[in-house]
Write a protein that holds these residues in place. Structure first.
Motif, PDB file in Angstrom:
ATOM      1  N   UNK A  23       0.722  -1.058   0.029  1.00  0.00           N
ATOM      2  CA  UNK A  23       0.025   0.124  -0.243  1.00  0.00           C
ATOM      3  C   UNK A  23       0.990   0.889  -0.085  1.00  0.00           C
ATOM      4  N   UNK A  24       2.244   1.150   0.866  1.00  0.00           N
ATOM      5  CA  UNK A  24       2.889   2.404   0.795  1.00  0.00           C
ATOM      6  C   UNK A  24       3.397   2.746  -0.608  1.00  0.00           C
ATOM      7  N   UNK A  25       4.021   1.169  -1.509  1.00  0.00           N
ATOM      8  CA  UNK A  25       4.475   1.711  -2.541  1.00  0.00           C
ATOM      9  C   UNK A  25       3.414   2.116  -3.860  1.00  0.00           C
ATOM     10  N   UNK A  26       1.768   2.457  -2.837  1.00  0.00           N
ATOM     11  CA  UNK A  26       1.078   2.356  -4.143  1.00  0.00           C
ATOM     12  C   UNK A  26       0.809   1.244  -4.899  1.00  0.00           C
ATOM     13  N   UNK A  27       0.979  -0.089  -4.231  1.00  0.00           N
ATOM     14  CA  UNK A  27       0.971  -1.063  -5.726  1.00  0.00           C
ATOM     15  C   UNK A  27      -0.680  -2.152  -5.395  1.00  0.00           C
ATOM     16  N   UNK A  28      -1.207  -2.519  -6.858  1.00  0.00           N
ATOM     17  CA  UNK A  28      -2.499  -2.563  -6.149  1.00  0.00           C
ATOM     18  C   UNK A  28      -2.459  -4.189  -6.054  1.00  0.00           C
ATOM     19  N   UNK A  29      -1.341  -5.105  -5.784  1.00  0.00           N
ATOM     20  CA  UNK A  29      -1.537  -6.242  -5.657  1.00  0.00           C
ATOM     21  C   UNK A  29      -0.258  -5.983  -4.229  1.00  0.00           C
ATOM     22  N   UNK A  30      -0.369  -6.834  -3.608  1.00  0.00           N
ATOM     23  CA  UNK A  30       0.585  -7.406  -2.756  1.00  0.00           C
ATOM     24  C   UNK A  30       1.782  -8.566  -3.428  1.00  0.00           C
ATOM     25  N   UNK A  31       3.142  -8.478  -4.115  1.00  0.00           N
ATOM     26  CA  UNK A  31       3.968  -8.390  -4.930  1.00  0.00           C
ATOM     27  C   UNK A  31       5.060  -9.346  -4.263  1.00  0.00           C
ATOM     28  N   UNK A  32       5.924  -9.936  -4.586  1.00  0.00           N
ATOM     29  CA  UNK A  32       7.290 -11.239  -3.899  1.00  0.00           C
ATOM     30  C   UNK A  32       7.807  -9.510  -3.211  1.00  0.00           C
ATOM     31  N   UNK A  33       8.374  -8.370  -3.544  1.00  0.00           N
ATOM     32  CA  UNK A  33       9.286  -7.593  -3.716  1.00  0.00           C
ATOM     33  C   UNK A  33       8.478  -7.138  -1.990  1.00  0.00           C
ATOM     34  N   UNK A  34       6.675  -6.939  -1.727  1.00  0.00           N
ATOM     35  CA  UNK A  34       7.098  -7.040  -0.209  1.00  0.00           C
ATOM     36  C   UNK A  34       6.786  -7.484   0.194  1.00  0.00           C
ATOM     37  N   UNK A  35       6.597  -8.855   0.147  1.00  0.00           N
ATOM     38  CA  UNK A  35       6.717 -10.445   0.809  1.00  0.00           C
ATOM     39  C   UNK A  35       8.399  -9.967   1.421  1.00  0.00           C
ATOM     40  N   UNK A  36       9.187  -9.443   0.545  1.00  0.00           N
ATOM     41  CA  UNK A  36      10.537 -10.232   1.289  1.00  0.00           C
ATOM     42  C   UNK A  36      11.026  -8.580   2.127  1.00  0.00           C
ATOM     43  N   UNK A 118      11.871 -16.975  -3.093  1.00  0.00           N
ATOM     44  CA  UNK A 118      13.817 -16.703  -3.989  1.00  0.00           C
ATOM     45  C   UNK A 118      13.640 -18.441  -5.288  1.00  0.00           C
ATOM     46  N   UNK A 119      12.461 -19.642  -5.219  1.00  0.00           N
ATOM     47  CA  UNK A 119      12.206 -20.289  -5.963  1.00  0.00           C
ATOM     48  C   UNK A 119      11.321 -19.631  -6.774  1.00  0.00           C
ATOM     49  N   UNK A 120      10.151 -18.388  -7.131  1.00  0.00           N
ATOM     50  CA  UNK A 120       9.841 -17.753  -8.379  1.00  0.00           C
ATOM     51  C   UNK A 120      11.291 -16.532  -9.304  1.00  0.00           C
ATOM     52  N   UNK A 121      11.218 -17.530 -10.041  1.00  0.00           N
ATOM     53  CA  UNK A 121      12.914 -16.721 -10.602  1.00  0.00           C
ATOM     54  C   UNK A 121      12.622 -15.857 -11.599  1.00  0.00           C
ATOM     55  N   UNK A 122      11.240 -15.507 -11.729  1.00  0.00           N
ATOM     56  CA  UNK A 122      11.401 -14.469 -12.520  1.00  0.00           C
ATOM     57  C   UNK A 122       9.848 -13.181 -11.486  1.00  0.00           C
ATOM     58  N   UNK A 123      10.136 -13.311 -10.788  1.00  0.00           N
ATOM     59  CA  UNK A 123       9.562 -12.914  -9.348  1.00  0.00           C
ATOM     60  C   UNK A 123      10.635 -11.010  -9.451  1.00  0.00           C
ATOM     61  N   UNK A 124       9.617  -9.873  -9.073  1.00  0.00           N
ATOM     62  CA  UNK A 124      10.387  -8.972  -9.233  1.00  0.00           C
ATOM     63  C   UNK A 124      11.106  -8.793  -7.604  1.00  0.00           C
ATOM     64  N   UNK A 125      10.455 -10.369  -6.625  1.00  0.00           N
ATOM     65  CA  UNK A 125      11.638 -10.724  -5.354  1.00  0.00           C
ATOM     66  C   UNK A 125      13.535 -10.979  -5.136  1.00  0.00           C
ATOM     67  N   UNK A 126      12.760 -11.680  -6.506  1.00  0.00           N
ATOM     68  CA  UNK A 126      13.639 -13.166  -6.903  1.00  0.00           C
ATOM     69  C   UNK A 126      15.089 -11.721  -7.601  1.00  0.00           C
TER      70      UNK A 126
END
Length: 161
Positions: A23-36, A118-126
């Motif tokens: 929400x702070x980053x104004x993202x419509x969804x919670x992604x792997x980067x937010x989980x990180x 880490x297992x989601x190789x194409x994700x922003x968090x990875x």
């Protein structure tokens, strides 16, 4: 048959913090980067301490998110409880599967969540983790630190002290 999976309080807190960061980053969804970021902000887990100990800081992660996504739209107001992205859901599912396959019958931890990211190789968090020096060797090391019998024994010793 319905099976209930127990999540550690740290993993639950990290997930709640991830939604807040999205929400702070104004993202419509919670992604792997937010989980990180949620794992890192929680700060007391084995996963958070491992990242900090390897020079991966919250400030560096936020900087990489800005590089990856660009500046957020100031006038966008995300939902109060942003849903998770597909890759974040797969990372969370991976965490559950990892805990089941471990055979320990314990709780799903922030380490499981981090390894799921880490297992989601194409994700922003990875991609962010890789940019900041996290690799397969570090993932294996974290996994072994998290799954070792000394982790529970140390926790129990701290309670009796």
């Amino acid at each position: 048959m319905w099976i209930s999976h127990r999540w550690s309080w740290r993993a639950i807190k990290a997930f709640a913090l991830a939604a807040l960061e999205a929400r702070k980053l104004k993202c419509p969804k919670t992604g792997t980067e937010a989980l990180l970021m949620g794992v890192m902000i929680e700060g007391t887990s084995v996963a958070a301490k491992y990242l900090w100990g390897n020079g991966i800081t919250l400030f560096k992660v936020r900087d990489e998110i800005t590089k990856l996504r660009g500046k957020p739209d100031f006038y966008y107001f995300p939902p109060e409880q942003p849903p998770v992205t597909e890759d974040a859901q797969r990372a969370l599912d991976w965490a559950v599967d990892h805990e089941i396959k471990s055979g320990i019958s314990g709780e799903i931890t922030t380490s499981d969540v981090l390894l799921g990211i880490w297992s989601e190789t194409d994700s922003p968090g990875h991609k962010i983790l890789a940019t900041l020096g996290f690799d397969d060797e570090k993932a294996k090391e974290l996994d072994s630190k998290s799954a070792g019998p000394g982790l529970l024994e140390g926790w129990q010793q701290n309670l009796s002290s």
